[in-house]
Design an enzyme around this catalytic site. Structure first.
Site, mmCIF file in Angstrom:
data_model
loop_
_atom_site.group_PDB
_atom_site.id
_atom_site.type_symbol
_atom_site.label_atom_id
_atom_site.label_comp_id
_atom_site.label_asym_id
_atom_site.label_seq_id
_atom_site.Cartn_x
_atom_site.Cartn_y
_atom_site.Cartn_z
ATOM 1 N N SER A 21 0.823 -1.209 0.030
ATOM 2 C CA SER A 21 0.023 0.032 0.004
ATOM 3 C C SER A 21 0.976 1.220 -0.072
ATOM 4 O O SER A 21 1.447 1.588 0.918
ATOM 5 C CB SER A 21 -0.917 0.138 1.242
ATOM 6 O OG SER A 21 -1.436 1.412 1.461
ATOM 7 N N HIS A 46 -1.383 -1.500 -3.793
ATOM 8 C CA HIS A 46 -2.704 -1.275 -3.185
ATOM 9 C C HIS A 46 -2.630 0.293 -3.163
ATOM 10 O O HIS A 46 -1.821 0.953 -2.500
ATOM 11 C CB HIS A 46 -2.606 -1.773 -1.942
ATOM 12 C CG HIS A 46 -4.186 -1.675 -1.227
ATOM 13 N ND1 HIS A 46 -5.155 -2.344 -1.438
ATOM 14 C CD2 HIS A 46 -4.505 -0.697 -0.196
ATOM 15 C CE1 HIS A 46 -6.127 -2.134 -0.567
ATOM 16 N NE2 HIS A 46 -5.592 -1.079 0.021
ATOM 17 N N ASP A 48 -4.736 3.484 -2.061
ATOM 18 C CA ASP A 48 -5.773 4.084 -0.864
ATOM 19 C C ASP A 48 -6.326 5.297 -1.261
ATOM 20 O O ASP A 48 -5.819 6.184 -1.037
ATOM 21 C CB ASP A 48 -5.308 3.669 0.612
ATOM 22 C CG ASP A 48 -5.117 2.289 0.995
ATOM 23 O OD1 ASP A 48 -6.039 1.775 0.992
ATOM 24 O OD2 ASP A 48 -3.856 2.218 1.334
ATOM 25 N N MET A 50 -9.078 7.843 -0.171
ATOM 26 C CA MET A 50 -10.155 8.443 0.768
ATOM 27 C C MET A 50 -10.841 9.845 0.543
ATOM 28 O O MET A 50 -9.940 10.730 -0.003
ATOM 29 C CB MET A 50 -9.259 8.596 2.067
ATOM 30 C CG MET A 50 -8.516 7.196 2.547
ATOM 31 S SD MET A 50 -7.570 7.564 3.875
ATOM 32 C CE MET A 50 -6.686 5.983 3.882
ATOM 33 N N HIS A 80 -8.381 0.829 -3.757
ATOM 34 C CA HIS A 80 -9.318 0.792 -2.615
ATOM 35 C C HIS A 80 -10.128 2.032 -2.274
ATOM 36 O O HIS A 80 -9.468 2.704 -1.965
ATOM 37 C CB HIS A 80 -8.343 0.239 -1.319
ATOM 38 C CG HIS A 80 -9.188 -0.050 -0.192
ATOM 39 N ND1 HIS A 80 -8.709 -0.046 1.008
ATOM 40 C CD2 HIS A 80 -10.599 0.016 -0.060
ATOM 41 C CE1 HIS A 80 -9.634 -0.206 1.871
ATOM 42 N NE2 HIS A 80 -10.878 -0.156 1.575
ATOM 43 N N MET A 82 -12.296 4.063 -0.525
ATOM 44 C CA MET A 82 -12.970 4.668 0.975
ATOM 45 C C MET A 82 -13.728 5.797 0.732
ATOM 46 O O MET A 82 -13.120 6.807 1.224
ATOM 47 C CB MET A 82 -11.828 4.316 1.715
ATOM 48 C CG MET A 82 -11.246 3.029 2.306
ATOM 49 S SD MET A 82 -9.825 3.069 3.178
ATOM 50 C CE MET A 82 -8.578 3.460 1.827
ATOM 51 N N MET A 151 -11.618 -5.684 6.386
ATOM 52 C CA MET A 151 -10.581 -4.762 6.865
ATOM 53 C C MET A 151 -10.397 -4.962 8.279
ATOM 54 O O MET A 151 -11.226 -5.669 9.166
ATOM 55 C CB MET A 151 -11.537 -3.479 6.813
ATOM 56 C CG MET A 151 -11.848 -2.551 5.502
ATOM 57 S SD MET A 151 -10.204 -2.288 4.698
ATOM 58 C CE MET A 151 -9.251 -1.285 5.844
ATOM 59 N N GLY A 156 -8.734 4.709 7.087
ATOM 60 C CA GLY A 156 -8.467 5.874 7.298
ATOM 61 C C GLY A 156 -7.079 6.133 7.418
ATOM 62 O O GLY A 156 -6.586 7.227 6.951
ATOM 63 N N PHE A 157 -6.318 5.586 8.333
ATOM 64 C CA PHE A 157 -4.864 5.705 8.357
ATOM 65 C C PHE A 157 -4.072 4.498 8.255
ATOM 66 O O PHE A 157 -4.595 3.298 8.932
ATOM 67 C CB PHE A 157 -4.874 6.398 9.845
ATOM 68 C CG PHE A 157 -5.508 7.647 10.043
ATOM 69 C CD1 PHE A 157 -4.990 8.896 9.783
ATOM 70 C CD2 PHE A 157 -6.999 7.685 10.424
ATOM 71 C CE1 PHE A 157 -5.764 10.006 9.675
ATOM 72 C CE2 PHE A 157 -7.508 8.829 10.370
ATOM 73 C CZ PHE A 157 -7.011 10.132 10.032
ATOM 74 N N GLY A 159 -0.689 2.557 9.900
ATOM 75 C CA GLY A 159 -0.021 2.532 11.199
ATOM 76 C C GLY A 159 -0.907 1.933 12.447
ATOM 77 O O GLY A 159 -0.302 2.233 13.600
ATOM 78 N N ASP A 186 -6.711 -6.100 4.983
ATOM 79 C CA ASP A 186 -6.026 -4.753 4.912
ATOM 80 C C ASP A 186 -6.114 -4.393 6.158
ATOM 81 O O ASP A 186 -7.160 -3.916 6.957
ATOM 82 C CB ASP A 186 -6.946 -3.802 3.819
ATOM 83 C CG ASP A 186 -6.124 -2.529 3.700
ATOM 84 O OD1 ASP A 186 -5.142 -2.220 4.344
ATOM 85 O OD2 ASP A 186 -6.728 -1.889 3.017
ATOM 86 N N GLY A 187 -4.724 -3.731 6.881
ATOM 87 C CA GLY A 187 -4.771 -3.010 8.174
ATOM 88 C C GLY A 187 -3.982 -3.737 9.222
ATOM 89 O O GLY A 187 -4.556 -4.821 9.587
ATOM 90 N N SER A 209 2.591 0.409 6.456
ATOM 91 C CA SER A 209 3.702 0.892 7.303
ATOM 92 C C SER A 209 4.735 -0.296 7.622
ATOM 93 O O SER A 209 5.561 0.136 7.811
ATOM 94 C CB SER A 209 3.044 1.276 8.568
ATOM 95 O OG SER A 209 2.064 0.347 9.228
HETATM 96 C C1 DX5 Z 1 -6.195 2.334 5.724
HETATM 97 C C2 DX5 Z 1 -5.671 1.677 4.135
HETATM 98 C C3 DX5 Z 1 -4.711 0.740 4.377
HETATM 99 C C4 DX5 Z 1 -3.543 1.282 4.890
HETATM 100 C C5 DX5 Z 1 -2.880 0.042 5.624
HETATM 101 O O1 DX5 Z 1 -7.589 2.668 5.982
HETATM 102 O O2 DX5 Z 1 -7.147 1.042 3.684
HETATM 103 O O3 DX5 Z 1 -4.361 0.174 3.102
HETATM 104 O O4 DX5 Z 1 -2.766 1.705 4.220
HETATM 105 O O5 DX5 Z 1 -1.817 0.601 6.267
HETATM 106 P P1 DX5 Z 1 -1.045 -0.394 7.455
HETATM 107 O O6 DX5 Z 1 -0.607 -1.439 6.759
HETATM 108 O O7 DX5 Z 1 0.064 0.528 8.012
HETATM 109 O O8 DX5 Z 1 -2.122 -0.775 8.341
HETATM 110 ZN ZN ZN Z 2 -6.537 -0.209 1.666
#
Ligand code: DX5
Ligand code: ZN
Length: 237
Positions: A21, A46, A48, A50, A80, A82, A151, A156-157, A159, A186-187, A209
């Site tokens: 990602s 990937h 992302d 938002m 992806h 969101m 998920m 949203g973030f 890390g 994912d996450g 991350s």
């Molecule tokens: C967050 C994204 C993820 C995110 C994952 O909402 O959909 O794809 O980048 O980040 P890590 O792998 O750091 O949890």
């Molecule tokens: Zn994602």
């Protein structure tokens, strides 16, 4: 179906794919970062998206996706969405070179119509659902998509910490999928949580991350993919 799509699906199901990602990449060197993770063995990128509404953050739009496509002409781009209105972004991302669009079941009234629109545009289809959404919300539609995304954080973030309670959703979905369909997580994916996800039947592991925060992209990607699985030929690097 694009050739990149065929290439992605050609991998046998027992071989997990690692999706890097780019949300945690150094955006000032985005092309270089994409090349680095692909050369280090990532199977796909990937992306992302938002909108500051469906999730409380803004990330990137079609122009960035197009830039990644220019930097990596042969790489499978897994977008992806969101966003509150995913179909409003279908054409912009198709034009920007996306191979695949995943939308959230929480964002649409008619998932079947959304799946059909995306497939008609020539992209592969993904259906995502959030940690608070029961698995029953997606089960009626999973036969229709190329990929189901579980998920494992509130989106949203990057890390955030992996939520282990979603493992049972993966185990519920995995046996219902056909061999050519994919189950993605994912996450909070890192080498430890990836092992639990693979055990639950996941075969596409998204990580931001854990890969980009590492000094050793190759070692981290291999650890997420898991012992005993072979690294792929780097694509688009
Ligand atoms: C967050 C994204 C993820 C995110 C994952 O909402 O959909 O794809 O980048 O980040 P890590 O792998 O750091 O949890
Ligand atoms: Zn994602």
């Amino acid at each position: 179906m694009t050739s990149r799509h065929r290439d992605l699906l050609a991998h046998p199901p027992h071989r997990p794919l690692v999706a890097a990602s780019i949300l945690s990449a150094d955006f000032s060197r985005l092309g270089e970062e994409c090349h680095s993770v692909l050369a280090a063995g990532a199977d796909l990128l990937h992306v992302d998206i938002m909108d500051g509404h469906f999730v409380p953050n803004l990330s990137m739009g079609p122009a960035v996706c197009a830039a990644v496509r220019r930097a990596c002409p042969e790489t499978f781009l897994d977008v992806h969405l969101m966003v509150t209105d995913p179909l409003a972004f279908l054409d912009p991302f198709a034009k920007a070179g996306a191979d695949h669009l995943t939308f959230h079941v929480e964002a649409v009234e008619d998932p079947a119509a959304a799946i059909s629109r995306i497939a008609s545009a020539g992209l592969s289809t993904g259906l995502a659902f959030n940690p608070d959404t029961p698995v029953e919300r997606v089960l009626p539609w999973i036969a229709e998509v190329d990929l189901v995304l579980v998920m494992s954080i509130h989106p949203g973030f990057s890390g955030q910490a992996f939520m282990p309670e979603v493992l049972e959703k993966m185990a519920e979905i995995a046996p219902r999928l056909r061999p050519e369909q994919r189950l993605e997580v994912d996450g909070g994916v890192n080498p430890t949580t990836a092992a639990a996800c693979r055990e639950a039947g996941v075969d596409v592991l998204v990580s931001a991350s854990s890969i980009f925060g590492s000094e050793d992209y190759r070692g981290q990607i291999e650890a997420i993919r898991g012992a005993g699985t072979t690294a792929s030929t780097p694509q688009g690097a």
